[in-house]
Motif scaffolding. Structure first.
Motif, PDB file in Angstrom:
ATOM      1  N   ARG A 102      95.123  32.335  83.783  1.00  0.00           N
ATOM      2  CA  ARG A 102      95.758  31.258  83.004  1.00  0.00           C
ATOM      3  C   ARG A 102      96.608  30.383  83.907  1.00  0.00           C
ATOM      4  NH1 ARG A 102     100.037  29.328  81.317  1.00  0.00           N
ATOM      5  NH2 ARG A 102     101.359  30.961  82.217  1.00  0.00           N
ATOM      6  N   ARG A 103      97.417  31.047  84.743  1.00  0.00           N
ATOM      7  CA  ARG A 103      98.312  30.282  85.619  1.00  0.00           C
ATOM      8  C   ARG A 103      97.517  29.451  86.616  1.00  0.00           C
ATOM      9  NH1 ARG A 103     103.578  33.369  87.868  1.00  0.00           N
ATOM     10  NH2 ARG A 103     104.022  34.710  86.107  1.00  0.00           N
ATOM     11  N   THR A 150      94.328  38.233  83.138  1.00  0.00           N
ATOM     12  CA  THR A 150      94.296  37.108  82.183  1.00  0.00           C
ATOM     13  C   THR A 150      95.416  36.124  82.505  1.00  0.00           C
ATOM     14  OG1 THR A 150      93.457  38.588  80.480  1.00  0.00           O
ATOM     15  CG2 THR A 150      94.397  36.512  79.721  1.00  0.00           C
ATOM     16  N   GLU A 151      96.612  36.651  82.764  1.00  0.00           N
ATOM     17  CA  GLU A 151      97.752  35.784  83.074  1.00  0.00           C
ATOM     18  C   GLU A 151      97.542  35.084  84.424  1.00  0.00           C
ATOM     19  OE1 GLU A 151     100.111  34.527  81.525  1.00  0.00           O
ATOM     20  OE2 GLU A 151     101.649  33.976  82.991  1.00  0.00           O
TER      21      GLU A 151
END
Ligand code: ATP
Length: 208
Positions: A177-178, A173-174
């Motif tokens: 997102r990035r 997820t991170e």
């Protein structure tokens, strides 16, 4: 009699990140598994949404991340079956392929323990293989709360099979997102995976 062990690591891998590779390698060492096989799920039954990258992209990224590491492999067995992917079906398939002398460890991060109660025929799965819990920052696996459902023997088995692996604070997820925000992800991904993502313009849309 068990003469060898293999570790199966299921997940969405959307995309595979350094956390996956690091903890799974450590787990295989700890278990004494002669082979570690990543198994991308067609669709995670619990996530309730389709992955952001196509099956073939997720598979290819795993292959790139594992290239040259002889004891690591990837299987597309769940991608070839109709969705959803049930772990028990996969474990049974590997048991048929490897035979009764091979113990099967199914790896999962500590964050997944709370979901086990929703897994398909979970009690049968606990009995059929070693559900092996790896550490993940922010999660403490708590099996005791399931004792009234699954019984003390299964809880003891889950506790015995839990292992200590490095804490790596990375999630897909991170990473997504990035990437969508145009931020740097080079510390989170294998360089070949990052190159593939750039080449195929993956994960560019903002998160819903
Ligand atoms: P998402 O952020 O989309 O939920 P994820 O990073 O958890 O993704 P998955 O592909 O869903 O990645 O995870 C597959 C398996 O790997 C799960 O059992 C999960 O608990 C475990 N896992 C993922 N990242 C880590 C990590 N950093 N440390 C330990 N286990 C992890």
């Amino acid at each position: 009699m068990v003469t060898r062990r293999i570790a199966l690591f299921g997940g969405t891998f959307d995309p595979i990140h350094r956390g996956h590779a690091t903890v799974a390698r450590a787990a295989a060492r700890e278990i004494g598994a002669e082979r570690l096989i990543f198994i991308p799920a067609r669709v995670s039954p619990l996530k309730g949404f389709f992955p952001f990258a196509r099956d073939e992209d997720r598979l290819r990224m795993i292959e790139l991340a594992l290239a040259g590491q002889e004891t690591l492999g990837v299987s597309d067995c769940e991608l070839k079956r109709p969705a959803p992917s049930f772990t028990l079906d996969t474990v049974r398939q590997f048991q048929r392929d490897y035979g009764p002398e091979t113990a099967i460890h199914w790896l999962l991060g500590a964050d997944s323990v709370g979901d086990l109660v929703h897994w398909h025929r979970i009690e049968e799965l606990i009995d059929a293989c070693h559900l092996t819990t790896m550490r993940r920052p922010g999660y403490e696996p708590d099996f005791d709360r399931f004792v009234s459902r699954w019984g003390p023997q299964r809880i003891a088995r889950l506790q015995q099979d839990a292992i200590v692996t490095p804490l790596v604070d990375i999630s897909s997820t991170e990473v997504r997102r990035r990437l969508a925000a145009g931020e740097n992800v080079s510390d989170l991904l294998h360089p070949e995976v990052l190159r593939y993502i750039r080449e195929h313009h993956l994960y560019q849309a903002p998160q819903p």
